[in-house]
Design a protein around this motif. Structure first.
Motif, PDB file in Angstrom:
ATOM      1  N   GLU A 139       5.195   8.490  -0.337  1.00 26.68           N
ATOM      2  CA  GLU A 139       6.069   9.196  -1.282  1.00 26.68           C
ATOM      3  C   GLU A 139       5.633  10.650  -1.336  1.00 26.68           C
ATOM      4  OE1 GLU A 139       6.748   9.413  -6.151  1.00 26.68           O
ATOM      5  OE2 GLU A 139       5.821   7.649  -5.245  1.00 26.68           O
ATOM      6  N   VAL A 140       6.597  11.563  -1.292  1.00 29.01           N
ATOM      7  CA  VAL A 140       6.294  12.989  -1.353  1.00 29.01           C
ATOM      8  C   VAL A 140       6.315  13.446  -2.807  1.00 29.01           C
ATOM      9  CG1 VAL A 140       7.038  15.313  -0.721  1.00 29.01           C
ATOM     10  CG2 VAL A 140       7.195  13.456   0.948  1.00 29.01           C
ATOM     11  N   PHE A 141       5.267  14.164  -3.194  1.00 30.35           N
ATOM     12  CA  PHE A 141       5.220  14.803  -4.513  1.00 30.35           C
ATOM     13  C   PHE A 141       5.177  16.300  -4.277  1.00 30.35           C
ATOM     14  CE2 PHE A 141       3.394  16.586  -8.303  1.00 30.35           C
ATOM     15  CZ  PHE A 141       3.886  15.812  -9.340  1.00 30.35           C
ATOM     16  N   TRP A 142       6.271  16.986  -4.617  1.00 29.04           N
ATOM     17  CA  TRP A 142       6.353  18.442  -4.439  1.00 29.04           C
ATOM     18  C   TRP A 142       5.936  19.100  -5.736  1.00 29.04           C
ATOM     19  CZ3 TRP A 142      11.103  21.814  -5.405  1.00 29.04           C
ATOM     20  CH2 TRP A 142      10.887  23.118  -4.961  1.00 29.04           C
ATOM     21  N   MET A 178       0.835  -1.193   0.000  1.00 25.22           N
ATOM     22  CA  MET A 178       0.000   0.000   0.000  1.00 25.22           C
ATOM     23  C   MET A 178       0.875   1.250   0.000  1.00 25.22           C
ATOM     24  SD  MET A 178      -3.121  -1.025   2.558  1.00 25.22           S
ATOM     25  CE  MET A 178      -2.077  -1.891   3.736  1.00 25.22           C
ATOM     26  N   LYS A 179       0.410   2.259  -0.717  1.00 23.25           N
ATOM     27  CA  LYS A 179       1.206   3.476  -0.862  1.00 23.25           C
ATOM     28  C   LYS A 179       0.322   4.713  -0.806  1.00 23.25           C
ATOM     29  CE  LYS A 179       4.882   5.205  -3.799  1.00 23.25           C
ATOM     30  NZ  LYS A 179       5.562   5.018  -5.087  1.00 23.25           N
ATOM     31  N   VAL A 180       0.792   5.714  -0.081  1.00 17.97           N
ATOM     32  CA  VAL A 180       0.104   6.999   0.037  1.00 17.97           C
ATOM     33  C   VAL A 180       1.018   8.081  -0.539  1.00 17.97           C
ATOM     34  CG1 VAL A 180      -0.827   8.730   1.621  1.00 17.97           C
ATOM     35  CG2 VAL A 180      -1.216   6.291   2.057  1.00 17.97           C
ATOM     36  N   ILE A 181       0.463   8.926  -1.401  1.00 22.51           N
ATOM     37  CA  ILE A 181       1.230  10.059  -1.916  1.00 22.51           C
ATOM     38  C   ILE A 181       0.949  11.276  -1.045  1.00 22.51           C
ATOM     39  CG2 ILE A 181       1.652  11.580  -3.882  1.00 22.51           C
ATOM     40  CD1 ILE A 181       0.871   9.393  -5.752  1.00 22.51           C
ATOM     41  N   LEU A 182       2.013  11.923  -0.584  1.00 25.06           N
ATOM     42  CA  LEU A 182       1.927  13.136   0.221  1.00 25.06           C
ATOM     43  C   LEU A 182       2.261  14.308  -0.692  1.00 25.06           C
ATOM     44  CD1 LEU A 182       4.028  11.812   3.256  1.00 25.06           C
ATOM     45  CD2 LEU A 182       1.550  11.631   2.928  1.00 25.06           C
ATOM     46  N   ILE A 183       1.273  15.126  -1.019  1.00 30.48           N
ATOM     47  CA  ILE A 183       1.465  16.209  -1.970  1.00 30.48           C
ATOM     48  C   ILE A 183       1.813  17.487  -1.227  1.00 30.48           C
ATOM     49  CG2 ILE A 183       0.423  17.579  -3.820  1.00 30.48           C
ATOM     50  CD1 ILE A 183      -1.139  14.253  -2.877  1.00 30.48           C
ATOM     51  N   ASN A 184       3.016  17.990  -1.482  1.00 26.71           N
ATOM     52  CA  ASN A 184       3.467  19.228  -0.852  1.00 26.71           C
ATOM     53  C   ASN A 184       3.178  20.383  -1.796  1.00 26.71           C
ATOM     54  OD1 ASN A 184       4.752  21.323   0.423  1.00 26.71           O
ATOM     55  ND2 ASN A 184       6.806  20.432   0.371  1.00 26.71           N
ATOM     56  N   GLY A 185       2.169  21.187  -1.463  1.00 29.31           N
ATOM     57  CA  GLY A 185       1.782  22.306  -2.296  1.00 29.31           C
ATOM     58  C   GLY A 185       2.506  23.597  -1.981  1.00 29.31           C
TER      59      GLY A 185
END
Length: 212
Positions: A35-38, A1-8
Motif C-alpha cells: 500500500e502506498v502512503f503519500w 502480509m503487507k508492506v507500506i510504501l511511503i512516498n516522501g
C-alpha cells in the motif's frame, strides 16, 4: 502480509513513485500485499522536542504522521522513498520520519516498527543518493528494524518518471528489493510459526549523557 510504501516526494506520480511502484510489483508477484502512503504536499511540522508524545502516546501535532503510525501497527514491513535534496532526503520527509519514529517510541503499547523490516529508496537526477540512504537507514537502526538490501544501493536516476523508466539497472534493483523484502517476511513468519521468540529486551533503557 503487507508492506507500506511511503512516498516522501511532493509529487504523487513522480520519480520516487515510479521506483516504489516497481518495488510494489515485485512484492505482489511474491505474494505480499503493498500500500502506498503519500505524505502529500502540505507542510510537515518538524519535531519541536516538546516531549508531549511521552504523555499522549502520539505526536501532539495531529496530522498525517499520527495517521501513518496508526497504519504501521498493522503493517509487516516498510519501504521509505524520498527524492534527494542537497545530498539528503527532502525536508518534509525528514520532519515526517523524525516525528514518526520518535513518537512511536513513546506509545504505551510499544513501537509499531520494532523488529519489522525496512528499506530506504531514493531518487536523484545525478548524485547525493548514498548520503541520503545513509541518513534514512539511521532511523531503522535506531528502531531495531532489519534493513533489507538489494543487489546494489537502493536508488534510481532520472529527472522525470520517463527518464527513471529508462534506468534499467535502477528498476532491477527495485524489483530485487521487493523480492528480498518478501523473502525476509516469509522467513520471519516461518520462524514465528516454529516458536522462535523475539529477542529479549532489557526492561530499563539506559541513556548516558557525556557532559556532567
Amino acid at each position: 502480509m503487507k508492506v507500506i510504501l511511503i512516498n516522501g516526494s511532493p509529487h504523487p506520480n513522480g520519480c520516487t513513485a515510479t521506483a516504489l511502484r516497481e518495488v510494489g510489483g515485485a512484492l505482489q508477484a511474491s505474494g505480499v500485499e503493498s500500500e502506498v502512503f503519500w505524505i502529500g504536499r502540505q507542510a510537515v511540522q518538524g519535531c519541536v522536542a516538546c516531549g508531549g508524545c511521552a504523555n499522549k502516546g502520539k505526536c501532539v501535532w495531529n496530522d498525517n504522521v499520527n495517521e501513518f503510525v496508526d497504519l504501521a501497527c498493522a503493517a509487516d514491513g516498510f519501504v521509505f522513498g524520498s527524492p534527494v535534496y542537497f545530498a539528503g532526503m527532502n525536508g518534509s520527509m525528514m520532519s515526517f520520519m523524525d516525528r514518526a519514529f520518535f513518537s512511536a517510541l513513546k506509545r504505551p503499547q510499544g513501537s509499531p516498527f520494532l523488529y519489522k523490516p525496512a528499506a530506504a529508496v531514493v531518487s536523484a537526477r545525478r548524485a547525493g543518493t548514498t548520503a541520503a540512504i545513509d541518513q534514512m537507514n539511521k532511523y531503522f537502526l535506531h528502531g531495531q528494524m532489519p534493513i533489507i538490501s538489494s543487489r546494489y544501493w537502493n536508488m534510481v536516476h532520472g529527472n522525470t518518471p520517463e527518464e527513471v523508466a529508462q534506468d534499467a539497472e535502477g528498476l532491477q534493483i527495485m524489483r530485487q528489493l521487493g523480492r528480498n523484502m518478501a523473502w525476509f517476511l516469509k522467513l520471519k513468519e516461518a520462524g514465528q510459526a516454529a516458536g522462535i521468540p523475539l529477542p529479549e529486551q532489557e526492561s530499563t533503557r539506559i541513556a548516558t549523557n557525556f557532559i556532567r
